[in-house]
Enzyme design. Structure first.
Site, mmCIF file in Angstrom:
data_model
loop_
_atom_site.group_PDB
_atom_site.id
_atom_site.type_symbol
_atom_site.label_atom_id
_atom_site.label_comp_id
_atom_site.label_asym_id
_atom_site.label_seq_id
_atom_site.Cartn_x
_atom_site.Cartn_y
_atom_site.Cartn_z
ATOM 1 C CG HIS A 173 -9.913 6.925 6.047
ATOM 2 N ND1 HIS A 173 -10.936 6.012 5.904
ATOM 3 C CD2 HIS A 173 -8.771 6.185 6.171
ATOM 4 C CE1 HIS A 173 -10.455 4.778 5.947
ATOM 5 N NE2 HIS A 173 -9.145 4.859 6.107
ATOM 6 N NE ARG A 176 -4.376 5.609 3.259
ATOM 7 C CZ ARG A 176 -5.062 4.850 4.096
ATOM 8 N NH1 ARG A 176 -5.469 5.359 5.246
ATOM 9 N NH2 ARG A 176 -5.332 3.599 3.808
ATOM 10 N NE ARG A 222 -4.505 5.580 9.326
ATOM 11 C CZ ARG A 222 -5.130 4.578 8.715
ATOM 12 N NH1 ARG A 222 -4.822 3.322 8.992
ATOM 13 N NH2 ARG A 222 -6.056 4.813 7.812
ATOM 14 C CD GLU A 250 -3.048 -1.093 2.174
ATOM 15 O OE1 GLU A 250 -3.035 -0.159 2.995
ATOM 16 O OE2 GLU A 250 -3.896 -1.993 2.201
ATOM 17 C CG HIS A 268 -9.015 6.649 2.038
ATOM 18 N ND1 HIS A 268 -9.018 6.408 0.683
ATOM 19 C CD2 HIS A 268 -8.473 5.543 2.609
ATOM 20 C CE1 HIS A 268 -8.508 5.211 0.445
ATOM 21 N NE2 HIS A 268 -8.168 4.665 1.599
#
Length: 531
Positions: free
Chosen positions: A342, A283, A377, A118, A237
């Site tokens: 998110h 992100r 994060r 990811e 997100h």
């Protein structure tokens, strides 16, 4: 706040019913525990909605040190290095423990874990379940174990509204019925209180969080005097599905890990110009690019056709179901996406054992701020942090309490009465947060948000549940106003530079945030032209 009942128990009170709460309760066994769950167990918690999985260095080519480096790099200079090292070292042990508890992680023919890559990970190190079912399946396995554990009592249909203190220490929690009609409050006292009540992303009008997850845990703790850390860092997100649902369905990051690309309405692959890692950039980078495309009217889309084709229907069933529900065939057409609130990196400040600044109160999961996430994060570190700190907090509570004490079951009888939150006020607050405390912020918008939140809070001063929401929103907006730079998920258009002098975590109390808010409101009242 007066209550109609005051119930004393020898049980440890756990507020919440997500992954952190369940794992802590099982770790504490055979110590008597009572879990407070607003919804039927397994419903309403963000953990059950988590699609990606759990990040852990399970492959011999990977290492906890590499995982820690990626965590710090994504966190943009404010990750606590000691916490990153601790959490990544413990990650493998928790995957093995969950496997023993029945979590059905995806495995290869030789028994190895299937690993996904990811965003911002240097290795494929995300352990998943049925493609995008990690949260739901891990929760299901833990609930099965919990039902077999006699020391754990679960009270469903109850909502924590406030913390009870005695001589500066937390001794219990004020509860009310979670039914729409509400109830008069009652007090449940226990040996210790573990806050595991979820994050704050539901404070925003565009969010991926379940409907109840609106900062109540942070608000309760802040109102009781707990220190809050990193409140300004809200993760958006990049690829929530832009289909008009509230909350927005999530198009998991694992899709991009499998090769899905981002394009706009003109068919241009815009991430190639934004970052060397393109769709797998951190992100915050991808979210800002998505947001910019949306603002420019070039509707962003996630194209899975070449990367996955028909396989999306079997490998990512949750995404496929959301598409089908909204008349989208991802094998034929790209999926419209938008940046949505998110995950909150901020929360109740804790030490390495999950202790808050208030004696008697521990915290874990998204409502806590441990220092692992910094300003941004790393993907799939959320469930990992919940596991690590749930166990550490549970072990510290056990050490603090000493010898085990027997306890009888808790019986709650809610009486009619009590204030209930006006949905129109909640909707207004969520709009204010999205408009003024969103992907890109500035001082004028943040001041406007603080003023509007204060006005909304004044409409229902006696409703604790609404005051918790307003307090959490105020903490986020105040911390964002105080951080005069751009860092990670916190983007200030009026302070676009990242300043080395501010490469540290923020700390804020409710008293300080309230004083800032009130001073801005007073200044605005005395000078209508004050921005």
């Amino acid at each position: 706040m007066e209550s109609s009942q005051d119930i004393q128990s020898n049980r440890i009170v756990i507020i919440g019913a997500g992954l952190g709460a369940l794992y802590a309760a099982l770790t504490l066994a055979p110590r008597p525990v009572v879990m407070i769950s607003p919804d039927p167990l397994g419903q309403g918690a963000s953990s059950a909605w988590a699609q990606g999985g759990v990040a852990a260095a399970m492959d011999v080519s990977d290492s906890p040190a590499a995982h820690a480096r990626d965590t710090q790099r994504a966190g943009a200079g404010t990750v606590d290095a000691q916490v990153a090292d601790l959490v990544t070292r413990e990650a493998r042990e928790h995957i093995l423990d969950l496997t023993t508890l029945g979590a059905p992680f995806d495995r290869t023919a030789d028994g190895s874990y299937v690993m996904s890559r990811e965003a911002a990970h240097s290795y494929a190190r995300v352990v998943r379940v049925k493609g995008d079912q990690a949260g739901a399946e891990i929760m299901r396995a833990l609930i099965e174990r919990l039902r077999e554990t006699p020391s754990i009592q679960v009270i469903e249909g109850a909502m924590a509204e406030g913390l009870e203190l005695s001589d500066g220490a937390v001794t219990g929690v004020r509860l009310a019925s979670s039914a729409p009609s509400g109830s008069a409050p009652l007090v449940l006292r226990g040996q210790a209180v573990l806050m595991a009540g979820g994050g704050s992303a539901g404070l925003y009008a565009i969010t991926t969080n379940p409907p109840r997850i609106r900062g109540q845990a942070l608000g309760m703790a802040a109102r009781a005097g707990a220190e809050i850390a990193d409140a300004e860092f809200m993760q958006f997100h990049p690829t929530a599905m832009d289909v008009g649902e509230d909350p927005a369905p999530l198009a998991t990051e694992a899709l991009r890990g499998e090769g899905a690309i981002l394009v706009n309405a003109d068919g241009a692959r815009f991430m190639l110009d934004e970052h060397p890692d393109a769709e797998l950039a951190p992100r915050d980078v991808v979210a800002r690019a998505i947001f910019a495309q949306s603002i420019a009217g070039k509707r962003p889309l996630l194209d899975t056709r070449a990367a996955l084709g028909e396989a999306i229907t079997t490998v990512f069933p949750a995404v496929s179901a959301a598409c089908a529900r909204n008349g989208i065939d991802p094998t034929q057409d790209p999926i419209p996406v938008a940046a949505a609130a998110h995950y909150h990196m901020g929360g109740i400040a804790t030490d390495l054992d999950g202790k808050s600044s208030l004696p008697g109160l521990w915290a874990c999961g998204e409502c806590a701020s441990t220092g692992l996430h910094g300003a941004n994060r790393l993907a799939s570190n959320g469930l990992l942090e919940a596991l690590v700190y749930a166990r550490r907090a549970a072990q510290d509570i056990a050490r603090t309490l000493g010898p085990l004490k027997e306890a009888t079951s808790v019986r709650l009888e809610f009486a009619p009465g009590g204030a209930t939150t006006d949905p129109a006020h909640v909707a207004a607050l969520r709009r204010a947060m999205t408009q003024n405390v969103g992907v890109v912020r500035d001082a004028a918008g943040l001041r406007a948000a603080l003023s509007e939140i204060a006005a909304l809070a004044a409409t229902q001063p006696d409703c604790e549940s609404f005051q918790n929401i307003c307090t959490a929103a105020t903490m986020i907006a105040a911390a964002a106003l105080l951080r005069e730079e751009s860092r990670g998920a916190h983007e200030r258009s009026d302070f676009p530079e990242t300043l080395p002098a501010l490469a540290h975590r923020s700390r804020l109390t409710w008293e300080a945030a309230k004083a800032l808010r009130d001073s801005l409101c007073d200044a605005s009242a005395s000078d209508p032209e004050t921005p």
